[in-house]
Design a protein around this motif. Sequence first.
Motif, PDB file in Angstrom:
ATOM      1  N   HIS A  16      54.693  60.037  39.713  1.00  0.00           N
ATOM      2  CA  HIS A  16      56.101  60.450  39.747  1.00  0.00           C
ATOM      3  C   HIS A  16      56.889  59.666  40.794  1.00  0.00           C
ATOM      4  O   HIS A  16      58.053  59.338  40.565  1.00  0.00           O
ATOM      5  N   HIS A  17      56.259  59.364  41.907  1.00  0.00           N
ATOM      6  CA  HIS A  17      56.948  58.598  42.938  1.00  0.00           C
ATOM      7  C   HIS A  17      57.327  57.208  42.410  1.00  0.00           C
ATOM      8  O   HIS A  17      58.463  56.759  42.592  1.00  0.00           O
ATOM      9  N   ILE A  75      53.507  44.838  48.808  1.00  0.00           N
ATOM     10  CA  ILE A  75      52.822  44.878  47.508  1.00  0.00           C
ATOM     11  C   ILE A  75      51.313  44.726  47.700  1.00  0.00           C
ATOM     12  O   ILE A  75      50.522  45.294  46.954  1.00  0.00           O
ATOM     13  N   ASP A  76      50.903  43.976  48.723  1.00  0.00           N
ATOM     14  CA  ASP A  76      49.475  43.837  49.039  1.00  0.00           C
ATOM     15  C   ASP A  76      49.242  44.345  50.460  1.00  0.00           C
ATOM     16  O   ASP A  76      48.713  43.630  51.308  1.00  0.00           O
ATOM     17  N   SER A  77      49.621  45.591  50.709  1.00  0.00           N
ATOM     18  CA  SER A  77      49.561  46.139  52.070  1.00  0.00           C
ATOM     19  C   SER A  77      48.137  46.200  52.605  1.00  0.00           C
ATOM     20  O   SER A  77      47.922  46.143  53.812  1.00  0.00           O
ATOM     21  N   ALA A 150      62.342  46.103  49.221  1.00  0.00           N
ATOM     22  CA  ALA A 150      61.321  45.987  50.270  1.00  0.00           C
ATOM     23  C   ALA A 150      61.070  47.350  50.911  1.00  0.00           C
ATOM     24  O   ALA A 150      59.914  47.749  51.103  1.00  0.00           O
ATOM     25  N   ARG A 151      62.145  48.086  51.218  1.00  0.00           N
ATOM     26  CA  ARG A 151      61.979  49.418  51.825  1.00  0.00           C
ATOM     27  C   ARG A 151      61.237  50.354  50.885  1.00  0.00           C
ATOM     28  O   ARG A 151      60.377  51.130  51.312  1.00  0.00           O
ATOM     29  N   ARG A 157      53.526  56.032  49.798  1.00  0.00           N
ATOM     30  CA  ARG A 157      53.075  56.403  48.441  1.00  0.00           C
ATOM     31  C   ARG A 157      53.202  55.235  47.478  1.00  0.00           C
ATOM     32  O   ARG A 157      52.343  55.044  46.616  1.00  0.00           O
ATOM     33  N   MET A 158      54.270  54.428  47.637  1.00  0.00           N
ATOM     34  CA  MET A 158      54.426  53.258  46.762  1.00  0.00           C
ATOM     35  C   MET A 158      53.323  52.242  47.062  1.00  0.00           C
ATOM     36  O   MET A 158      52.818  51.581  46.152  1.00  0.00           O
ATOM     37  N   GLN A 159      52.924  52.138  48.314  1.00  0.00           N
ATOM     38  CA  GLN A 159      51.831  51.220  48.648  1.00  0.00           C
ATOM     39  C   GLN A 159      50.527  51.685  48.004  1.00  0.00           C
ATOM     40  O   GLN A 159      49.737  50.864  47.551  1.00  0.00           O
ATOM     41  N   GLN A 160      50.319  52.986  47.931  1.00  0.00           N
ATOM     42  CA  GLN A 160      49.132  53.511  47.247  1.00  0.00           C
ATOM     43  C   GLN A 160      49.192  53.191  45.757  1.00  0.00           C
ATOM     44  O   GLN A 160      48.177  52.829  45.148  1.00  0.00           O
ATOM     45  N   VAL A 161      50.385  53.320  45.166  1.00  0.00           N
ATOM     46  CA  VAL A 161      50.558  52.982  43.744  1.00  0.00           C
ATOM     47  C   VAL A 161      50.179  51.523  43.523  1.00  0.00           C
ATOM     48  O   VAL A 161      49.413  51.190  42.611  1.00  0.00           O
TER      49      VAL A 161
END
Length: 193
Positions: A16-17, A75-77, A150-151, A157-161
């Motif tokens: 959902h995020h 994107i590749d945290s 970028a933010r 959560r977006m980094q986990q996605v």
Amino acid sequence: MALDILAGTLSEDLLHHGVEFYATPLGQRLVEAENRVHMQGDDNLKREEGERILARLRERDDPRIGYLERMNAAIDSSGNAVAAVMEIQFRFLMAASASGLIDGLLDADALRALLWENEEEMRARMRESTLVNSTYAYRDFSDEDVRTYARALEEPRMQQVYELLNAVQWEIMANRFEALATALGALELEEEL
């Protein structure tokens, strides 16, 4: 394969995020631009144009470069892209060896060591290539759009996605390259490659 992996790993909250952001007007425009770039066939043209745009940005020390770098880092945290590419190469070469495409069997430990010798060089090349690609892909977006993206990508959560999406993409690529090596090994070649 992607759906199977994501079904077992992507939580409803993370789903959902991600959907929430990409459903926004900016998110929709980003998806359209990214899909358009992926569908363009001439990679050399995209790279050359991206390099030209990036050179102009560097000449004037444009802050946009920093936004693009932040976006790419987010994107590749986890920093796994280089390891993933080397694993894809390793799996392809091992499959090529097992299928007879390469004369003689490769030593797995020696091959891994050889691939990792060039880690820093590969990391630098991938960072530059990713920057060139994103410079081209987002060339029609404003600085504010790129900063907003970028933010959004830096949000945990977006980094986990993206960690999950990257893992899925890399696994599919590795599987396809292994299948390619096996298929090539099964061909009866008229002459040596």
